[in-house]
Design a protein around this motif. Structure first.
Motif, PDB file in Angstrom:
ATOM      1  N   GLY A  25       0.654  -1.284   0.176  1.00  0.00           N
ATOM      2  CA  GLY A  25      -0.054   0.027  -0.195  1.00  0.00           C
ATOM      3  C   GLY A  25       0.823   1.297   0.151  1.00  0.00           C
ATOM      4  O   GLY A  25       0.307   2.300   0.285  1.00  0.00           O
ATOM      5  N   ASN A  83      -1.100  -4.360  -4.853  1.00  0.00           N
ATOM      6  CA  ASN A  83      -0.553  -3.518  -3.775  1.00  0.00           C
ATOM      7  C   ASN A  83      -0.100  -4.027  -2.573  1.00  0.00           C
ATOM      8  O   ASN A  83       0.385  -3.519  -1.757  1.00  0.00           O
ATOM      9  CB  ASN A  83      -1.480  -2.229  -3.697  1.00  0.00           C
ATOM     10  CG  ASN A  83      -1.885  -1.607  -4.763  1.00  0.00           C
ATOM     11  OD1 ASN A  83      -1.226  -1.177  -5.646  1.00  0.00           O
ATOM     12  ND2 ASN A  83      -3.196  -1.381  -4.991  1.00  0.00           N
ATOM     13  N   THR A 120      -6.615 -10.299   7.470  1.00  0.00           N
ATOM     14  CA  THR A 120      -6.598  -8.842   7.410  1.00  0.00           C
ATOM     15  C   THR A 120      -6.415  -8.321   8.860  1.00  0.00           C
ATOM     16  O   THR A 120      -7.675  -7.725   9.435  1.00  0.00           O
ATOM     17  CB  THR A 120      -7.656  -8.435   6.793  1.00  0.00           C
ATOM     18  OG1 THR A 120      -8.893  -8.890   7.190  1.00  0.00           O
ATOM     19  CG2 THR A 120      -7.469  -8.643   5.233  1.00  0.00           C
ATOM     20  N   THR A 154     -13.472  -7.197   0.206  1.00  0.00           N
ATOM     21  CA  THR A 154     -12.508  -6.089  -0.229  1.00  0.00           C
ATOM     22  C   THR A 154     -11.259  -6.016   0.516  1.00  0.00           C
ATOM     23  O   THR A 154     -10.199  -5.836  -0.394  1.00  0.00           O
ATOM     24  CB  THR A 154     -13.629  -4.729  -0.125  1.00  0.00           C
ATOM     25  OG1 THR A 154     -14.744  -4.963  -1.008  1.00  0.00           O
ATOM     26  CG2 THR A 154     -12.636  -3.592  -0.846  1.00  0.00           C
ATOM     27  N   ASP A 212      -9.329  -8.672  -0.883  1.00  0.00           N
ATOM     28  CA  ASP A 212      -8.846  -8.741  -2.243  1.00  0.00           C
ATOM     29  C   ASP A 212      -7.565  -7.603  -2.386  1.00  0.00           C
ATOM     30  O   ASP A 212      -6.736  -7.684  -3.180  1.00  0.00           O
ATOM     31  CB  ASP A 212      -9.924  -8.308  -2.980  1.00  0.00           C
ATOM     32  CG  ASP A 212     -10.886  -9.211  -3.385  1.00  0.00           C
ATOM     33  OD1 ASP A 212     -10.388 -10.468  -3.051  1.00  0.00           O
ATOM     34  OD2 ASP A 212     -11.941  -8.922  -3.802  1.00  0.00           O
ATOM     35  N   ALA A 213      -7.826  -6.598  -1.566  1.00  0.00           N
ATOM     36  CA  ALA A 213      -6.670  -5.558  -1.936  1.00  0.00           C
ATOM     37  C   ALA A 213      -5.347  -5.925  -1.178  1.00  0.00           C
ATOM     38  O   ALA A 213      -4.279  -5.760  -1.883  1.00  0.00           O
ATOM     39  CB  ALA A 213      -7.114  -4.423  -0.899  1.00  0.00           C
ATOM     40  N   ILE A 264      -3.781   1.895  -0.841  1.00  0.00           N
ATOM     41  CA  ILE A 264      -5.035   1.301  -0.282  1.00  0.00           C
ATOM     42  C   ILE A 264      -5.614   2.507   0.280  1.00  0.00           C
ATOM     43  O   ILE A 264      -5.406   2.594   1.377  1.00  0.00           O
ATOM     44  CB  ILE A 264      -4.659  -0.055   0.539  1.00  0.00           C
ATOM     45  CG1 ILE A 264      -4.059  -1.037  -0.704  1.00  0.00           C
ATOM     46  CG2 ILE A 264      -5.992  -0.678   0.778  1.00  0.00           C
ATOM     47  CD1 ILE A 264      -3.671  -2.389   0.112  1.00  0.00           C
ATOM     48  N   VAL A 308     -10.709   0.945   3.190  1.00  0.00           N
ATOM     49  CA  VAL A 308     -10.786  -0.440   2.979  1.00  0.00           C
ATOM     50  C   VAL A 308     -10.423  -0.949   4.465  1.00  0.00           C
ATOM     51  O   VAL A 308     -11.180  -2.216   4.694  1.00  0.00           O
ATOM     52  CB  VAL A 308      -9.855  -0.762   1.862  1.00  0.00           C
ATOM     53  CG1 VAL A 308      -9.614  -2.324   1.724  1.00  0.00           C
ATOM     54  CG2 VAL A 308     -10.471  -0.323   0.484  1.00  0.00           C
ATOM     55  N   ARG A 312     -13.067  -3.517   7.183  1.00  0.00           N
ATOM     56  CA  ARG A 312     -12.648  -4.730   6.817  1.00  0.00           C
ATOM     57  C   ARG A 312     -13.724  -5.874   7.430  1.00  0.00           C
ATOM     58  O   ARG A 312     -13.780  -6.820   7.050  1.00  0.00           O
ATOM     59  CB  ARG A 312     -11.402  -4.899   7.481  1.00  0.00           C
ATOM     60  CG  ARG A 312     -11.088  -4.889   8.810  1.00  0.00           C
ATOM     61  CD  ARG A 312      -9.683  -4.825   9.075  1.00  0.00           C
ATOM     62  NE  ARG A 312      -9.433  -4.882  10.771  1.00  0.00           N
ATOM     63  CZ  ARG A 312      -9.564  -3.632  11.316  1.00  0.00           C
ATOM     64  NH1 ARG A 312      -9.937  -2.421  10.813  1.00  0.00           N
ATOM     65  NH2 ARG A 312      -9.399  -3.628  12.665  1.00  0.00           N
ATOM     66  N   THR A 321      -0.087  -4.391   4.624  1.00  0.00           N
ATOM     67  CA  THR A 321      -0.892  -5.640   4.023  1.00  0.00           C
ATOM     68  C   THR A 321      -0.546  -7.042   4.831  1.00  0.00           C
ATOM     69  O   THR A 321      -1.119  -7.953   4.295  1.00  0.00           O
ATOM     70  CB  THR A 321      -0.686  -5.732   2.480  1.00  0.00           C
ATOM     71  OG1 THR A 321       0.462  -5.932   2.233  1.00  0.00           O
ATOM     72  CG2 THR A 321      -1.324  -4.552   1.672  1.00  0.00           C
TER      73      THR A 321
END
Length: 313
Positions: free
Chosen positions: A174, A209, A263, A200, A203-204, A186, A190, A194, A244
């Motif tokens: 990111g 990224n 996440t 979403t 996926d990010a 990012i 997002v 979470r 990330t």
């Protein structure tokens, strides 16, 4: 065999006690799982990206000497748990500040690496030497912090100095790369959403990224040099950016042995078969080197710049 673990967690800016508590939590969990060596992210005891917006006085106040209270506390924990623990922090020596990584071994020894390509703040200096050391498990370990790993010469030199395991603590994913096909930010939303919208966020974190960017180069560092790479990273909000996670352990053939898809704060473990190192493709390539051809690698061409200029140019 060596059982290793790597952690991703979201440090709180400037909150050393909270961050130390998170390190202790995961260290105890690792020890309970039979882990011998655990890696935590870059600058995890202090937080990272917020430092780019602080003045030098704040950094000097937040920094500690190599034998300061944070390292002393982690070293005592390592001895208690019979566990090797690597943590990132800001250190000061003779008035110079360093983005540093301390590996505290259960026998009481501490090895401190200073980031070779520091760019975070004009008051933070770059280190000047590689860090490779023996351990109680008859395996040599090296350390390279974040951007250090991007320059292939650093990983090669670390391998040539005998490292069989590379600790690679990061704060990445990111970031706002100026390269047209590099990472991009990012949105903070997002991360903040979470729980309501996990798909979403996932996926990010797995996309271009995050994980996809890492897979362009990180496994090749392990494969081409015949060593294990233990990649740790921040996760979640890091000032105005989103990290990330993607904590992973890679073997000397570039294969991912374990990785986190979470996440959230998380830890992954793997058993490292050290017998893979001497027979790996990368180690055969190291023996095939022809050093007499490599003068271009140590020649200055006049376009070299410091790490801060390179990172933000």
């Amino acid at each position: 065999m060596l059982r290793a673990a790597t952690v991703q967690f979201e440090p709180r800016p400037g909150a050393k006690e909270y961050n130390l508590a998170r390190v202790e939590h995961f260290a105890r969990a690792a020890a309970a799982d039979g882990v011998q060596l655990v890696a935590f992210p870059e600058m995890c005891l202090l937080g990272y990206w917020h430092l780019t917006k602080r003045d030098a006085a704040y950094l000097h106040e937040a920094a500690e000497p190599d034998d300061g209270p944070s390292i002393a506390r982690i070293s005592a924990l390592a001895a208690e748990l019979h566990l090797g623990i690597g943590v990132g922090l800001l250190t000061e020596r003779d008035g110079w500040l360093f983005n540093a990584y301390a590996v505290c071994l259960p026998d009481g020894t501490v090895h401190v690496h200073r980031k070779l390509h520091a760019f975070e703040h004009e008051a933070i200096s770059s280190g000047s030497r590689y860090t490779v050391f023996d351990t109680p498990w008859d395996v040599r370990v090296g350390v390279l912090i974040c951007y250090d790993n991007n320059l292939i010469e650093n990983v090669r030199a670390t391998a040539l100095l005998g490292a069989e395991i590379l600790l690679a603590p990061h704060q990445t994913g990111g970031t706002n790369s100026v390269s047209p096909h590099g990472m991009k930010p990012i949105p903070l939303s997002v991360w903040e959403n979470r729980h309501a919208d996990p798909a979403t966020a996932q996926d990010a974190f797995r996309g271009p990224n995050g994980r996809e960017w890492l897979l362009r180069w990180l496994p090749s560092r392990a494969h081409d040099n015949g060593l294990f790479v233990i990649f740790s990273n921040g996760v979640g909000r890091d000032d105005d950016e989103v990290r990330t996670g993607n904590a992973m352990i890679i073997d000397p053939y570039g294969r991912i042995l374990a990785e986190s898809w979470a996440t959230a704060d998380a830890m992954v473990t793997a058993d490292l078969d050290l017998d893979l190192v001497p027979t790996s493709t990368g180690r055969r390539w190291l023996r095939a080197r022809r050093p007499e051809l490599y003068r271009p690698l140590i020649t200055k061409y006049g376009d070299e710049v410091d790490a801060r200029t390179a990172r933000f140019s």
